[in-house]
Design a protein around this motif. Structure first.
Motif, PDB file in Angstrom:
ATOM      1  N   LEU A 145      89.527  -4.223 -31.065  1.00 29.02           N
ATOM      2  CA  LEU A 145      90.666  -4.599 -30.548  1.00 29.02           C
ATOM      3  C   LEU A 145      91.803  -3.772 -29.864  1.00 29.02           C
ATOM      4  N   SER A 146      92.401  -4.002 -28.908  1.00 27.05           N
ATOM      5  CA  SER A 146      93.625  -3.334 -28.448  1.00 27.05           C
ATOM      6  C   SER A 146      94.755  -3.643 -29.336  1.00 27.05           C
ATOM      7  N   GLN A 147      95.718  -2.683 -29.482  1.00 20.00           N
ATOM      8  CA  GLN A 147      96.819  -3.012 -30.203  1.00 20.00           C
ATOM      9  C   GLN A 147      97.481  -4.405 -29.708  1.00 20.00           C
ATOM     10  N   GLY A 148      97.607  -4.730 -28.186  1.00 19.37           N
ATOM     11  CA  GLY A 148      98.110  -5.784 -27.961  1.00 19.37           C
ATOM     12  C   GLY A 148      97.460  -7.218 -28.618  1.00 19.37           C
ATOM     13  N   GLU A 149      96.124  -7.051 -28.400  1.00 19.71           N
ATOM     14  CA  GLU A 149      95.116  -7.989 -28.798  1.00 19.71           C
ATOM     15  C   GLU A 149      95.175  -8.199 -30.406  1.00 19.71           C
ATOM     16  N   ARG A 150      95.692  -7.228 -31.283  1.00 17.99           N
ATOM     17  CA  ARG A 150      95.760  -7.267 -32.657  1.00 17.99           C
ATOM     18  C   ARG A 150      97.048  -7.894 -32.962  1.00 17.99           C
ATOM     19  N   GLY A 151      98.182  -7.617 -31.992  1.00 27.23           N
ATOM     20  CA  GLY A 151      99.392  -8.230 -32.206  1.00 27.23           C
ATOM     21  C   GLY A 151      99.340  -9.695 -32.139  1.00 27.23           C
ATOM     22  N   ARG A 152      98.718 -10.232 -31.151  1.00 29.40           N
ATOM     23  CA  ARG A 152      98.601 -11.649 -30.932  1.00 29.40           C
ATOM     24  C   ARG A 152      97.811 -12.286 -32.010  1.00 29.40           C
ATOM     25  N   ALA A 153      96.613 -11.600 -32.283  1.00 32.74           N
ATOM     26  CA  ALA A 153      95.958 -12.213 -33.550  1.00 32.74           C
ATOM     27  C   ALA A 153      96.686 -12.534 -34.725  1.00 32.74           C
ATOM     28  N   LEU A 154      97.541 -11.298 -35.061  1.00 38.85           N
ATOM     29  CA  LEU A 154      98.444 -11.546 -36.135  1.00 38.85           C
ATOM     30  C   LEU A 154      99.564 -12.630 -35.928  1.00 38.85           C
ATOM     31  N   ILE A 155      99.931 -12.870 -34.752  1.00 34.43           N
ATOM     32  CA  ILE A 155     101.030 -13.831 -34.435  1.00 34.43           C
ATOM     33  C   ILE A 155     100.113 -15.386 -34.984  1.00 34.43           C
ATOM     34  N   ALA A 156      99.035 -15.456 -34.475  1.00 37.76           N
ATOM     35  CA  ALA A 156      98.074 -16.522 -34.600  1.00 37.76           C
ATOM     36  C   ALA A 156      97.942 -16.973 -36.159  1.00 37.76           C
ATOM     37  N   ARG A 157      97.659 -15.795 -36.976  1.00 33.86           N
ATOM     38  CA  ARG A 157      97.531 -15.725 -38.209  1.00 33.86           C
ATOM     39  C   ARG A 157      98.783 -16.073 -38.925  1.00 33.86           C
ATOM     40  N   ALA A 158      99.935 -15.832 -38.578  1.00 37.77           N
ATOM     41  CA  ALA A 158     101.092 -15.970 -39.139  1.00 37.77           C
ATOM     42  C   ALA A 158     101.625 -17.510 -39.105  1.00 37.77           C
ATOM     43  N   LEU A 159     100.966 -18.279 -38.085  1.00 43.45           N
ATOM     44  CA  LEU A 159     100.983 -19.497 -37.683  1.00 43.45           C
ATOM     45  C   LEU A 159     100.360 -20.406 -38.381  1.00 43.45           C
ATOM     46  N   MET A 160      99.119 -20.118 -39.184  1.00 43.83           N
ATOM     47  CA  MET A 160      98.152 -20.961 -39.665  1.00 43.83           C
ATOM     48  C   MET A 160      98.729 -21.790 -40.791  1.00 43.83           C
ATOM     49  N   PRO A 161      99.699 -21.635 -41.417  1.00 42.75           N
ATOM     50  CA  PRO A 161     100.159 -22.318 -42.572  1.00 42.75           C
ATOM     51  C   PRO A 161     101.465 -23.112 -42.100  1.00 42.75           C
ATOM     52  N   ASP A 162     101.292 -23.407 -40.778  1.00 42.27           N
ATOM     53  CA  ASP A 162     102.643 -24.291 -40.030  1.00 42.27           C
ATOM     54  C   ASP A 162     103.886 -23.659 -40.466  1.00 42.27           C
ATOM     55  N   PRO A 163     104.274 -22.644 -40.532  1.00 44.95           N
ATOM     56  CA  PRO A 163     105.798 -22.270 -41.031  1.00 44.95           C
ATOM     57  C   PRO A 163     106.711 -22.597 -40.110  1.00 44.95           C
ATOM     58  N   GLY A 164     107.950 -23.085 -40.644  1.00 41.83           N
ATOM     59  CA  GLY A 164     109.082 -23.344 -39.838  1.00 41.83           C
ATOM     60  C   GLY A 164     109.959 -22.083 -39.407  1.00 41.83           C
ATOM     61  N   LEU A 165     109.303 -21.026 -39.842  1.00 44.01           N
ATOM     62  CA  LEU A 165     110.092 -19.816 -39.360  1.00 44.01           C
ATOM     63  C   LEU A 165     109.199 -18.580 -39.098  1.00 44.01           C
ATOM     64  N   LEU A 166     109.138 -18.097 -38.027  1.00 48.29           N
ATOM     65  CA  LEU A 166     108.278 -16.869 -37.729  1.00 48.29           C
ATOM     66  C   LEU A 166     109.106 -15.467 -37.619  1.00 48.29           C
ATOM     67  N   LEU A 167     108.882 -14.505 -38.165  1.00 46.93           N
ATOM     68  CA  LEU A 167     109.543 -13.265 -38.478  1.00 46.93           C
ATOM     69  C   LEU A 167     108.874 -12.080 -37.440  1.00 46.93           C
ATOM     70  N   LEU A 168     109.241 -11.651 -36.606  1.00 45.04           N
ATOM     71  CA  LEU A 168     108.474 -10.557 -35.954  1.00 45.04           C
ATOM     72  C   LEU A 168     109.194  -9.150 -35.851  1.00 45.04           C
ATOM     73  N   ASP A 169     108.565  -8.290 -36.747  1.00 43.57           N
ATOM     74  CA  ASP A 169     109.127  -6.906 -36.835  1.00 43.57           C
ATOM     75  C   ASP A 169     108.653  -5.904 -35.760  1.00 43.57           C
ATOM     76  N   GLU A 170     109.180  -5.808 -34.964  1.00 46.43           N
ATOM     77  CA  GLU A 170     109.063  -4.937 -33.688  1.00 46.43           C
ATOM     78  C   GLU A 170     107.712  -5.267 -33.317  1.00 46.43           C
TER      79      GLU A 170
END
Length: 267
Positions: A145-170
């Motif tokens: 995966l490209s770095q950008g694809e990894r970043g988007r995959a990690l956002i999807a991963r973070a959203l799996m538990p249906d959080p009310g808050l998303l924190l993005l560190d750079e």
């Protein structure tokens, strides 16, 4: 009726090894708000982010995350309720994108042994992968995966538990221009499709902010110089003061920001 804040820091100090890293910091984030946290190196962004993500405790003052007060709740359990996107995700094996996303349910880096997702969980993972523009890469493995694809995959991963808050560190760290723009577009899509989700993004670069950013806070030397609605905070004067450099800020018709050194008229 007032909405309950997703995050609330009240007059927070953080002292480490005798150094005052945060000095009287206050910040309140409500559902549906999208905050940018900006400041020069050493401003205290990482320290504040650690509090907001339930990683550490304040020395003085109070911090509430999703209604829980730090110091009165188990931090590990609370962290499981927060969607935290770390671009330096320490995955070593060659998991597929779909498997990486599913680890958001187990809070693990690798696929948890003897655990299988339900059909509903698989459907949710597929939906998030599509939302982040990765459907054609769902079976691609992490090393390719490209770095950008990894970043988007990690956002999807973070959203799996249906959080009310998303924190993005750079989250744009290491991305080329197309990768950055794909990431920003994905964040804008999330802000439209999940109206109650709150987010906080830490960045050094105004160009990395999605157009849907609603609020901003500027930190310098451990103090908040300015915070509030984004158009009130991100001005040439306030950002110049924060970074101690004369800057001219512009915002495009599409809602994106650009900053450049302010040239004197004599020049």
């Amino acid at each position: 009726m007032a909405r309950t804040p997703v995050l609330q820091a009240d007059r927070v100090d953080v002292v480490r090894d005798g150094r005052l890293l945060l000095d009287g910091v206050s910040l309140t984030v409500h559902p549906g708000e999208h905050w940018a946290l900006l400041g020069p190196n050493g401003a205290g962004k990482t320290t504040l982010f650690g509090l907001l993500g339930a990683v550490s405790h304040p020395t003085r003052g109070t911090v509430q995350v999703l209604g829980h007060t730090l110091g009165r709740v188990d931090l590990q359990r609370l962290r499981g309720l927060v969607g935290h996107v770390n671009p330096r995700h320490p995955l070593k094996s060659a998991l597929k994108v779909s498997d990486v996303v599913l680890t958001g349910l187990t809070g693990s880096i690798e696929r948890a042994p003897r655990w299988s997702p339900t059909p509903d969980q698989m459907a949710l993972a597929d939906k998030l992968i599509a939302t982040l523009g990765l459907s054609e890469r769902a079976d691609a493995r992490w090393p390719v995966l490209s770095q950008g694809e990894r970043g988007r995959a990690l956002i999807a991963r973070a959203l799996m538990p249906d959080p009310g808050l998303l924190l993005l560190d750079e989250p744009a760290t290491g991305l080329d221009l197309p990768g950055r723009e794909q990431l920003v577009e994905s964040l804008d899509t999330l802000q439209r499709t999940r109206p109650e989700l709150a987010s906080v993004i830490v960045t050094h670069h105004l160009e990395e902010l999605p157009s849907g950013t609603t609020h901003a806070a500027l930190l310098r030397a451990g103090r908040v110089l300015s915070s509030g609605p984004v158009d009130d905070v991100l001005t040439s004067r306030t950002v110049s003061d924060c970074f101690d450099h004369p800057l001219a800020l512009t915002r495009t018709a599409q809602g994106r920001w650009h900053a450049e050194t302010l040239r004197s008229r004599a020049a």
